[in-house]
Design an enzyme around this catalytic site. Structure first.
Site, PDB file in Angstrom:
ATOM      1  N   ARG A   1     101.841   2.673  77.198  1.00 23.93           N
ATOM      2  CA  ARG A   1     102.285   2.529  75.811  1.00 23.93           C
ATOM      3  C   ARG A   1     103.757   2.923  75.625  1.00 23.93           C
ATOM      4  O   ARG A   1     104.483   2.346  74.835  1.00 23.93           O
ATOM      5  CB  ARG A   1     101.388   3.455  74.962  1.00 23.93           C
ATOM      6  CG  ARG A   1     101.853   3.808  73.579  1.00 23.93           C
ATOM      7  CD  ARG A   1     100.818   4.736  72.949  1.00 23.93           C
ATOM      8  NE  ARG A   1     101.272   5.345  71.717  1.00 23.93           N
ATOM      9  CZ  ARG A   1     100.910   4.924  70.500  1.00 23.93           C
ATOM     10  NH1 ARG A   1     100.140   3.871  70.360  1.00 23.93           N
ATOM     11  NH2 ARG A   1     101.331   5.547  69.428  1.00 23.93           N
TER      12      ARG A   1
ATOM     13  N   HIS B   1     102.868  -4.685  66.026  1.00 23.73           N
ATOM     14  CA  HIS B   1     102.074  -3.908  66.981  1.00 23.73           C
ATOM     15  C   HIS B   1     100.731  -4.626  67.124  1.00 23.73           C
ATOM     16  O   HIS B   1     100.451  -5.599  66.429  1.00 23.73           O
ATOM     17  CB  HIS B   1     101.803  -2.507  66.436  1.00 23.73           C
ATOM     18  CG  HIS B   1     102.994  -1.590  66.448  1.00 23.73           C
ATOM     19  ND1 HIS B   1     103.062  -0.489  67.252  1.00 23.73           N
ATOM     20  CD2 HIS B   1     104.155  -1.600  65.749  1.00 23.73           C
ATOM     21  CE1 HIS B   1     104.206   0.139  67.052  1.00 23.73           C
ATOM     22  NE2 HIS B   1     104.894  -0.509  66.140  1.00 23.73           N
TER      23      HIS B   1
ATOM     24  N   ALA C   1     104.397  -0.792  74.865  1.00 22.48           N
ATOM     25  CA  ALA C   1     104.405  -1.692  76.022  1.00 22.48           C
ATOM     26  C   ALA C   1     103.186  -2.606  76.123  1.00 22.48           C
ATOM     27  O   ALA C   1     103.304  -3.794  76.386  1.00 22.48           O
ATOM     28  CB  ALA C   1     104.536  -0.854  77.286  1.00 22.48           C
ATOM     29  N   ARG C   2     102.007  -2.043  75.907  1.00 20.35           N
ATOM     30  CA  ARG C   2     100.781  -2.776  76.217  1.00 20.35           C
ATOM     31  C   ARG C   2     100.374  -3.803  75.172  1.00 20.35           C
ATOM     32  O   ARG C   2      99.451  -4.581  75.388  1.00 20.35           O
ATOM     33  CB  ARG C   2      99.648  -1.775  76.377  1.00 20.35           C
ATOM     34  CG  ARG C   2      99.354  -1.002  75.094  1.00 20.35           C
ATOM     35  CD  ARG C   2      98.497   0.209  75.375  1.00 20.35           C
ATOM     36  NE  ARG C   2      98.220   0.986  74.172  1.00 20.35           N
ATOM     37  CZ  ARG C   2      97.652   2.176  74.196  1.00 20.35           C
ATOM     38  NH1 ARG C   2      97.310   2.708  75.353  1.00 20.35           N
ATOM     39  NH2 ARG C   2      97.428   2.828  73.093  1.00 20.35           N
ATOM     40  N   GLU C   3     101.059  -3.796  74.048  1.00 21.77           N
ATOM     41  CA  GLU C   3     100.622  -4.652  72.934  1.00 21.77           C
ATOM     42  C   GLU C   3     101.218  -6.051  73.081  1.00 21.77           C
ATOM     43  O   GLU C   3     102.041  -6.499  72.290  1.00 21.77           O
ATOM     44  CB  GLU C   3     101.003  -3.960  71.616  1.00 21.77           C
ATOM     45  CG  GLU C   3     100.297  -2.598  71.500  1.00 21.77           C
ATOM     46  CD  GLU C   3     100.861  -1.690  70.414  1.00 21.77           C
ATOM     47  OE1 GLU C   3     101.736  -2.123  69.647  1.00 21.77           O
ATOM     48  OE2 GLU C   3     100.418  -0.516  70.344  1.00 21.77           O
TER      49      GLU C   3
ATOM     50  N   TYR D   1      96.307   6.362  60.293  1.00 19.07           N
ATOM     51  CA  TYR D   1      96.405   7.797  60.572  1.00 19.07           C
ATOM     52  C   TYR D   1      97.818   8.251  60.259  1.00 19.07           C
ATOM     53  O   TYR D   1      98.727   7.436  60.185  1.00 19.07           O
ATOM     54  CB  TYR D   1      96.043   8.161  62.016  1.00 19.07           C
ATOM     55  CG  TYR D   1      96.635   7.287  63.102  1.00 19.07           C
ATOM     56  CD1 TYR D   1      97.994   7.210  63.319  1.00 19.07           C
ATOM     57  CD2 TYR D   1      95.804   6.549  63.942  1.00 19.07           C
ATOM     58  CE1 TYR D   1      98.528   6.417  64.329  1.00 19.07           C
ATOM     59  CE2 TYR D   1      96.323   5.743  64.958  1.00 19.07           C
ATOM     60  CZ  TYR D   1      97.687   5.693  65.141  1.00 19.07           C
ATOM     61  OH  TYR D   1      98.211   4.901  66.142  1.00 19.07           O
TER      62      TYR D   1
HETATM   63  N1  ARG Z   1      99.769   2.124  65.680  1.00 25.58           N
HETATM   64  C1  ARG Z   1     101.067   2.502  65.214  1.00 25.58           C
HETATM   65  C2  ARG Z   1     101.492   3.753  65.925  1.00 25.58           C
HETATM   66  O1  ARG Z   1     100.687   4.526  66.286  1.00 25.58           O
HETATM   67  C3  ARG Z   1     101.090   2.670  63.741  1.00 25.58           C
HETATM   68  C4  ARG Z   1     102.390   3.088  63.164  1.00 25.58           C
HETATM   69  C5  ARG Z   1     102.392   3.126  61.685  1.00 25.58           C
HETATM   70  N2  ARG Z   1     103.592   3.692  61.182  1.00 25.58           N
HETATM   71  C6  ARG Z   1     103.833   4.995  61.093  1.00 25.58           C
HETATM   72  N3  ARG Z   1     105.007   5.364  60.669  1.00 25.58           N
HETATM   73  N4  ARG Z   1     102.944   5.897  61.408  1.00 25.58           N
HETATM   74  O2  ARG Z   1     102.621   3.973  66.199  1.00 25.58           O
HETATM   75 ZN    ZN Z   2     101.670   0.088  68.642  1.00 28.16          ZN
END
Ligand code: ARG
Ligand code: ZN
Length: 419
Positions: free
Chosen positions: A237, A307, A182-184, A359
């Site tokens: 989010r 994102h 949401a916030r992006e 991550y």
């Molecule tokens: N900032 C994103 C999230 O936290 C990154 C997503 C990357 N893709 C993934 N499959 N982890 O959702």
């Molecule tokens: Zn995101």
């Protein structure tokens, strides 16, 4: 009569306490940048992943790069003490998230006043402004652009998208979505910028002579609207779904896709920022996206999801550090896109798999698109918003839109080459 009153009182109290409980306050919240010197320290900080009041922006796997996390006021002191006790260095990069957001938010709404004609992309649009805009484009460019809906959100909003096509059927396609979080806010505007370019600039029409392009600019309209309502909600989010007996609202839609669901980097706590949902595809928004992508019968060759923030051009996998077998192609196309994008105003992206660069987090739309839907290439673009965090100022809307469009053209070229 009396019993009714008591029941009524009881339920309003429940709703009230629910409301009070689920929204972590942004006032006094700080942004910390943490550098670990040892694997042990990194492990220590990682233990906080998914914990209430901790919102991790990045957790690189390598020690050389800092971790970024937003921490609510109540948890700050103890957390800082623990870091110090473990010999872990940190700096505060945002003194008070709330104060910062309030300032941005006020500016944003000032800008609305100087935008009397409601020109799209002068400000961050409300969801109904997005819908109206896309419908108006359909009227003015009916030969190449059609709107569609992929389904309804939890609060019953139509999730709208556009198809840009010069006609014909079965053409290979590029799919883009934005605003799953949401916030992006810079993500939906970047998608809208692309739609506007494709619709209005005849010189771009070569792009879709041989391919179709689908763009869904705001996948989580309920959350998006919620963040617009007042500045205290600006950092929301998740989706806005509620469940009986659950103390908290919303699911992290990007942990809700059914591929290695809940295996890593996702929480089963309904109050966590990374709550994966009761089941995979519990959310109407994610299941609508699933159904739409599957309905295109393997014509979609590239999936992109916008994102913010971080300047990362990520590809699968997000659930494991192992790389997909087509990693060389993923990287090669990403390299080209990044190169083209950076020529615009020197913005650089780091390229790599989500797990290795940002991550590990399972249940993301990109992993599902490649792992289950059989789409050849999938990317998550963490758009830049420089030092502004999620609250990128409106002056960034056009520059980020412009440079990102350069990358989109490269992805479109790749789709065109798939025969
Ligand atoms: N900032 C994103 C999230 O936290 C990154 C997503 C990357 N893709 C993934 N499959 N982890 O959702
Ligand atoms: Zn995101």
């Amino acid at each position: 009569m009396k019993v009714h009153l008591i029941i009524l009182l009881f339920f309003s109290l429940c709703i009230w306490t629910q409301d009070a409980a689920y929204l972590p306050s942004i006032y006094g919240m700080q942004g910390l940048r943490i550098s670990c010197d040892t694997e042990l320290q990194l492990k220590y900080v990682r233990n906080y992943e998914g914990s209430l009041g901790f919102d991790f922006i990045k957790i690189p796997r390598v020690l050389q790069k800092p971790i970024e996390v937003l921490v609510v006021a109540e948890k700050l002191q103890l957390f800082k003490n623990n870091l110090i006790a473990n010999g872990i260095n940190y700096e505060v990069f945002l003194e008070d998230v709330g104060a910062h957001i309030d300032k941005q938010f006020a500016l944003e709404y000032d800008e609305r006043i100087v935008n009397p004609k409601n020109e799209i992309l002068k400000t961050f649009p409300l969801y109904n402004e997005i819908t109206l805009y896309l419908e108006s484009l359909q009227n003015s460019h009916s030969d190449i652009l059609q709107t569609f809906t992929i389904g309804k959100s939890f609060e019953n909003r139509d999730i709208i998208g556009v198809k840009i096509s010069s006609g014909g059927s079965g053409k290979p396609a590029l799919f883009i979505d934005a605003g799953i979080h949401a916030r992006e806010w810079i993500a939906p505007t970047t998608a809208i910028y692309a739609i506007k370019q494709l619709a209005e600039n005849a010189s771009n029409s070569y792009i879709f002579d041989n391919i179709d392009i689908y763009i869904v600019p705001c996948l989580n309209p309920d959350g998006y609207e919620f963040t617009h309502r007042n500045s205290a909600n600006r950092m929301w989010r998740k989706t806005r779904s509620t469940k009986k007996f659950s103390p908290c609202v919303g699911v992290d839609a990007n942990r809700n896709f059914d591929f290695e669901w809940m295996t890593v980097g996702a929480s089963s706590n309904p109050c966590s920022e990374t709550y994966a949902g009761v089941t995979a595809f519990s959310e109407p928004e994610t299941s609508a996206l699933r159904d739409f992508l599957l309905s295109k019968n393997n014509t979609i060759k590239v999936y992109i999801t916008f994102h913010s923030y971080g300047n990362f051009l990520l590809h699968p996998w997000g659930y494991t550090e192992e790389l997909p077998t087509n990693e060389p192609t993923l990287r090669c196309v990403a390299d080209k896109a990044e190169n083209k994008l950076s020529q615009k105003r020197g913005t650089h992206y780091e390229i790599g798999s989500s797990t290795n660069v940002l991550y590990a987090a399972a249940g993301g739309s990109d992993d599902w698109a490649m792992g289950v839907a059989g789409i050849e290439l999938a990317y998550t673009m963490e758009l830049p918003s420089q030092r502004y965090g999620f609250a990128a100022p409106r002056s960034e809307i056009i520059p980020v839109g412009q440079e990102t469009f350069e990358a989109i053209k490269i992805f479109a070229k790749y789709v065109e080459g798939v025969k």
